[in-house]
Design a protein around this motif. Sequence first.
Motif, PDB file in Angstrom:
ATOM      1  N   PRO A  14       0.832  -1.204   0.000  1.00  0.00           N
ATOM      2  CA  PRO A  14       0.000   0.000   0.000  1.00  0.00           C
ATOM      3  C   PRO A  14       0.869   1.258   0.000  1.00  0.00           C
ATOM      4  N   PRO A  15       0.569   2.228  -0.857  1.00  0.00           N
ATOM      5  CA  PRO A  15       1.454   3.392  -0.992  1.00  0.00           C
ATOM      6  C   PRO A  15       1.374   4.368   0.177  1.00  0.00           C
ATOM      7  N   VAL A  16       2.524   4.914   0.526  1.00  0.00           N
ATOM      8  CA  VAL A  16       2.651   5.954   1.543  1.00  0.00           C
ATOM      9  C   VAL A  16       3.521   7.059   0.963  1.00  0.00           C
ATOM     10  N   VAL A  17       3.040   8.297   1.009  1.00  0.00           N
ATOM     11  CA  VAL A  17       3.799   9.454   0.546  1.00  0.00           C
ATOM     12  C   VAL A  17       4.318  10.208   1.766  1.00  0.00           C
ATOM     13  N   LEU A  18       5.618  10.482   1.790  1.00  0.00           N
ATOM     14  CA  LEU A  18       6.270  11.193   2.888  1.00  0.00           C
ATOM     15  C   LEU A  18       6.686  12.582   2.411  1.00  0.00           C
ATOM     16  N   LEU A  19       6.291  13.612   3.144  1.00  0.00           N
ATOM     17  CA  LEU A  19       6.552  15.002   2.753  1.00  0.00           C
ATOM     18  C   LEU A  19       7.389  15.688   3.832  1.00  0.00           C
ATOM     19  N   HIS A  20       8.568  16.119   3.442  1.00  0.00           N
ATOM     20  CA  HIS A  20       9.569  16.612   4.382  1.00  0.00           C
ATOM     21  C   HIS A  20       9.317  18.047   4.822  1.00  0.00           C
ATOM     22  N   SER A  21      10.081  18.468   5.820  1.00  0.00           N
ATOM     23  CA  SER A  21       9.981  19.825   6.364  1.00  0.00           C
ATOM     24  C   SER A  21      10.816  20.798   5.534  1.00  0.00           C
ATOM     25  N   SER A  22      10.703  22.076   5.870  1.00  0.00           N
ATOM     26  CA  SER A  22      11.546  23.095   5.248  1.00  0.00           C
ATOM     27  C   SER A  22      13.012  22.863   5.599  1.00  0.00           C
ATOM     28  N   VAL A  23      13.899  23.326   4.714  1.00  0.00           N
ATOM     29  CA  VAL A  23      15.349  23.275   4.925  1.00  0.00           C
ATOM     30  C   VAL A  23      15.783  21.838   5.256  1.00  0.00           C
ATOM     31  N   SER A  24      15.198  20.909   4.535  1.00  0.00           N
ATOM     32  CA  SER A  24      15.500  19.503   4.762  1.00  0.00           C
ATOM     33  C   SER A  24      15.541  18.799   3.415  1.00  0.00           C
ATOM     34  N   GLY A  25      14.725  17.796   3.214  1.00  0.00           N
ATOM     35  CA  GLY A  25      14.698  17.026   1.978  1.00  0.00           C
ATOM     36  C   GLY A  25      14.234  15.621   2.299  1.00  0.00           C
ATOM     37  N   ASN A  26      14.007  14.823   1.279  1.00  0.00           N
ATOM     38  CA  ASN A  26      13.470  13.494   1.529  1.00  0.00           C
ATOM     39  C   ASN A  26      14.429  12.595   2.300  1.00  0.00           C
ATOM     40  N   ASN A  46      11.071  15.176  -3.105  1.00  0.00           N
ATOM     41  CA  ASN A  46      11.640  16.440  -2.666  1.00  0.00           C
ATOM     42  C   ASN A  46      10.687  17.549  -3.107  1.00  0.00           C
ATOM     43  N   LEU A  47      10.362  18.439  -2.189  1.00  0.00           N
ATOM     44  CA  LEU A  47       9.471  19.549  -2.507  1.00  0.00           C
ATOM     45  C   LEU A  47      10.189  20.565  -3.391  1.00  0.00           C
ATOM     46  N   LEU A  48       9.458  21.581  -3.820  1.00  0.00           N
ATOM     47  CA  LEU A  48       9.978  22.549  -4.779  1.00  0.00           C
ATOM     48  C   LEU A  48      11.267  23.207  -4.265  1.00  0.00           C
ATOM     49  N   GLY A  49      12.322  23.078  -5.070  1.00  0.00           N
ATOM     50  CA  GLY A  49      13.597  23.696  -4.720  1.00  0.00           C
ATOM     51  C   GLY A  49      14.546  22.808  -3.946  1.00  0.00           C
ATOM     52  N   TYR A  50      14.154  21.570  -3.652  1.00  0.00           N
ATOM     53  CA  TYR A  50      15.009  20.646  -2.914  1.00  0.00           C
ATOM     54  C   TYR A  50      15.463  19.514  -3.836  1.00  0.00           C
ATOM     55  N   GLY A  51      16.682  19.029  -3.601  1.00  0.00           N
ATOM     56  CA  GLY A  51      17.215  17.970  -4.441  1.00  0.00           C
ATOM     57  C   GLY A  51      17.179  18.388  -5.902  1.00  0.00           C
ATOM     58  N   GLY A  86       3.296  13.948   6.721  1.00  0.00           N
ATOM     59  CA  GLY A  86       3.999  15.205   6.496  1.00  0.00           C
ATOM     60  C   GLY A  86       4.504  15.815   7.784  1.00  0.00           C
ATOM     61  N   HIS A  87       5.672  16.450   7.704  1.00  0.00           N
ATOM     62  CA  HIS A  87       6.295  17.093   8.861  1.00  0.00           C
ATOM     63  C   HIS A  87       6.422  18.585   8.617  1.00  0.00           C
ATOM     64  N   SER A  88       5.949  19.399   9.555  1.00  0.00           N
ATOM     65  CA  SER A  88       6.091  20.846   9.516  1.00  0.00           C
ATOM     66  C   SER A  88       5.490  21.401   8.225  1.00  0.00           C
ATOM     67  N   PHE A  89       6.294  22.030   7.361  1.00  0.00           N
ATOM     68  CA  PHE A  89       5.748  22.510   6.091  1.00  0.00           C
ATOM     69  C   PHE A  89       5.200  21.354   5.263  1.00  0.00           C
ATOM     70  N   GLY A  90       5.881  20.220   5.294  1.00  0.00           N
ATOM     71  CA  GLY A  90       5.366  19.045   4.610  1.00  0.00           C
ATOM     72  C   GLY A  90       4.026  18.600   5.165  1.00  0.00           C
ATOM     73  N   GLY A  91       3.791  18.851   6.450  1.00  0.00           N
ATOM     74  CA  GLY A  91       2.494  18.559   7.032  1.00  0.00           C
ATOM     75  C   GLY A  91       1.404  19.433   6.444  1.00  0.00           C
ATOM     76  N   ALA A  92       1.695  20.725   6.268  1.00  0.00           N
ATOM     77  CA  ALA A  92       0.722  21.621   5.647  1.00  0.00           C
ATOM     78  C   ALA A  92       0.447  21.204   4.207  1.00  0.00           C
ATOM     79  N   VAL A  93       1.493  20.795   3.487  1.00  0.00           N
ATOM     80  CA  VAL A  93       1.315  20.315   2.109  1.00  0.00           C
ATOM     81  C   VAL A  93       0.469  19.052   2.103  1.00  0.00           C
TER      82      VAL A  93
END
Length: 263
Positions: A14-26, A46-51, A86-93
């Motif tokens: 079963p798929p799980v999507v993990l969304l990282h925090s700001s100033v971090s990355g996957n 990786n969110l916009l601008g990461y990796g 999701g964590h922090s900003f990734g949580g909001a996303v």
Amino acid sequence: MGTGVDVLEAGAGPPVVLLHSSVSGNRQWTALVNDLRDRHRVLAPNLLGYGATPPFAEPRPQRLADQAALVHAVLDGVDEPVALVGHSFGGAVAMRAAVELGDRVRALVLLEPNPVALLDRVGRRDAFAEACALRDHVQRHGTAGTWADAAPRFADYWLGDGSWDAMPDSRRAAFVAALPPNRHEWDAVTDPEMTVDDVAPQGVPTLVVHDPATRRPIREVVEVLAAVRPDWRFATLPEGGHMAPLVRPDLVTPVVTSFLAAS
């Protein structure tokens, strides 16, 4: 997986999507990926601008929907119900993506989420002002290109007082290099048009996790969510602060995996 999205994929099930925090990355999800991969297909973009994911380049303020589009991209061709973490900003996303995905979401786990615009919506203006003060600091230095001057305050706010002074030079350099996307992320989480229904899905099994000693804006966001979504589950961590998913994965991983298993 969607053109231009840099995504880590591991495991099957079963798929799980993990969304990282700001100033971090996957890469922040290493421990959780290792725990989930035996029974889940893990997708960690990786969110916009990461990796290798391109930065946000629109001539307008970023919105959570811009980041949620990455979730749609990595789920292209995935027909099974999905869990979002999701964590922090990734949580909001993750919150915005869950609203957009609707009944495709089987579970939502939010680790110290930061849709701080909700604070202004419900009149918690002191907590909102505290978040906006950091936003203004980051964006002022971002406009000037003086990211090294923005970093100490940002690091101490989220990692704990004195964190910047304790960092080795190599870690400081990496931190400064990862900071520029945050300039746009603040626009997304302080969006004046944001409403509860924009980011807090109904009917989705949801767990919100936080450290009671976290920074005031996050603590009050959790209180707001508990008031407007009483059917959600809420859990606390004994320590770890806002960055517990990175600094105390031993505490966070069991909470996440047990909720996913029960969902």
